[in-house]
Design a protein around this motif. Sequence first.
Motif, short mmCIF file in Angstrom:
data_model
loop_
_atom_site.label_atom_id
_atom_site.label_comp_id
_atom_site.label_asym_id
_atom_site.label_seq_id
_atom_site.Cartn_x
_atom_site.Cartn_y
_atom_site.Cartn_z
N PRO A 43 25.73 9.40 33.39
CA PRO A 43 27.09 10.00 33.52
C PRO A 43 28.16 9.00 33.59
O PRO A 43 27.82 7.90 34.03
CB PRO A 43 27.02 10.88 34.63
N GLY A 44 29.45 9.16 33.47
CA GLY A 44 30.43 8.41 33.68
C GLY A 44 31.35 7.86 32.30
O GLY A 44 32.61 7.95 32.57
N GLY A 45 30.88 8.25 31.24
CA GLY A 45 31.56 7.98 29.90
C GLY A 45 31.93 6.62 30.05
O GLY A 45 31.40 5.35 30.26
N MET A 46 33.29 6.41 29.72
CA MET A 46 34.09 5.14 29.74
C MET A 46 34.01 4.25 31.10
O MET A 46 34.27 3.22 31.22
CB MET A 46 35.52 4.99 29.03
N LEU A 47 33.97 5.19 32.00
CA LEU A 47 33.85 4.75 33.54
C LEU A 47 32.72 3.71 33.61
O LEU A 47 32.83 2.71 34.32
CB LEU A 47 33.84 5.73 34.60
#
Length: 405
Positions: A125-129
Amino acid sequence: PCQVDCPTHIDIPGYLELIAKGSMKEAARLVKEVLPFPYILGLTCPAPCQKACRRTLVEEEIAICRMHGHAAEYSLLDPPTPYLKDPPTGKKVAIVGAGPAGMTCAYYLALKGHYCKVFDMQPQPGGMLRYGIPEYRLPKDMMDRELDHVWQLGVDKQFNVKLGVDFTIDDLFAQGFDAVYLAIGCWTSNKMRVPGEDADGVVNAISFLGEKVEGKPVPVDDSKEVIVIGGGFTTFDCTRTSLRLGAKVHTTYYRGRSDMGATQEEVEDGEAEGTDLRLRIAQKQVVVESGKVVGVEYQKTKPGEPDASGRRRPVPVEGSEFTIACDTVIPAIGQAVDLKVLDEKSGVKWTKWKTVQTNPHNFMTDREGVFAGVDCQMGAKTIIEGVAQGKLGARSINSFLMGDD
């Protein structure tokens, strides 16, 4: 004024007072009322609140973002008790995208008693993070501790599945979900639209950062000379990552310093680490020999007449062409949504700007029960704007599920 300018409208005076008293956990708890990830945002937010800080009338603004990040970091191992969850409603929500907006939406819907399941095409998880921000800006082990607060609320998850490939919106409704929230982000880099941009040595900025985060081999090392094109956060993430890999780096932008999307702190950090920053030059073509990049031809620009928005559009200076030699070009000139994830059968329509069309008041798409937010609905935005939109999406979905107007 700072609270008004914050997209999530945190009680800034309230948590600063708690920090001053040494009540770190209560300060973090107060922030999490409207912002579920104060540690992450403490490191990555461009801090629009600080531009409005009234302390500037005396000396300089308070480090508002860093303060709530500090309080949250202090509390990561022993997080504050979340606000009480409402009783289970029996309603189910599918959230497509585990970036800032999707995770925020899941957090606040779970607190309302709804069952949520997050789907994401990435393995974590986190995407662009996670896949767009380098480790030196956001330590991933610390980030995961804060993202875990979402799973601790009972939110379910499924990774390595992509919308439009492994499942469709129809599939989600067939599985019994009552609503769907699309937070699919912008994972496609914009084209430069100049000759030679498909040559060997032109590297996709998003892929470059993601592969570096995952520990995969990247086409940059201490033998390379790199040109990074753009003026936003991704530009300087690519610039500083390339510098830390030992490359000689040129960062170019076709407007002036004040027009850059990145904060001045990011720009100055890039310069301090050694990039050759060139402003007011526009790329005309990628110079190619035997199929490989050997440089970029530029033309100088100057401010032209203001356009409809009042912004002065750069115009080329005749006869000012020159070339910068390089081995690698990393265009970081914006991101777009992958249009292939939604077809006509989905019932979701695209705008002329290639974003998801929604009702501006409740973020519902043209299909009943399907909502969308942030990058896929507004174009590429900052993390704090993503969090704010995820929270607004959760509010609209909750109203929809509970039969409110």
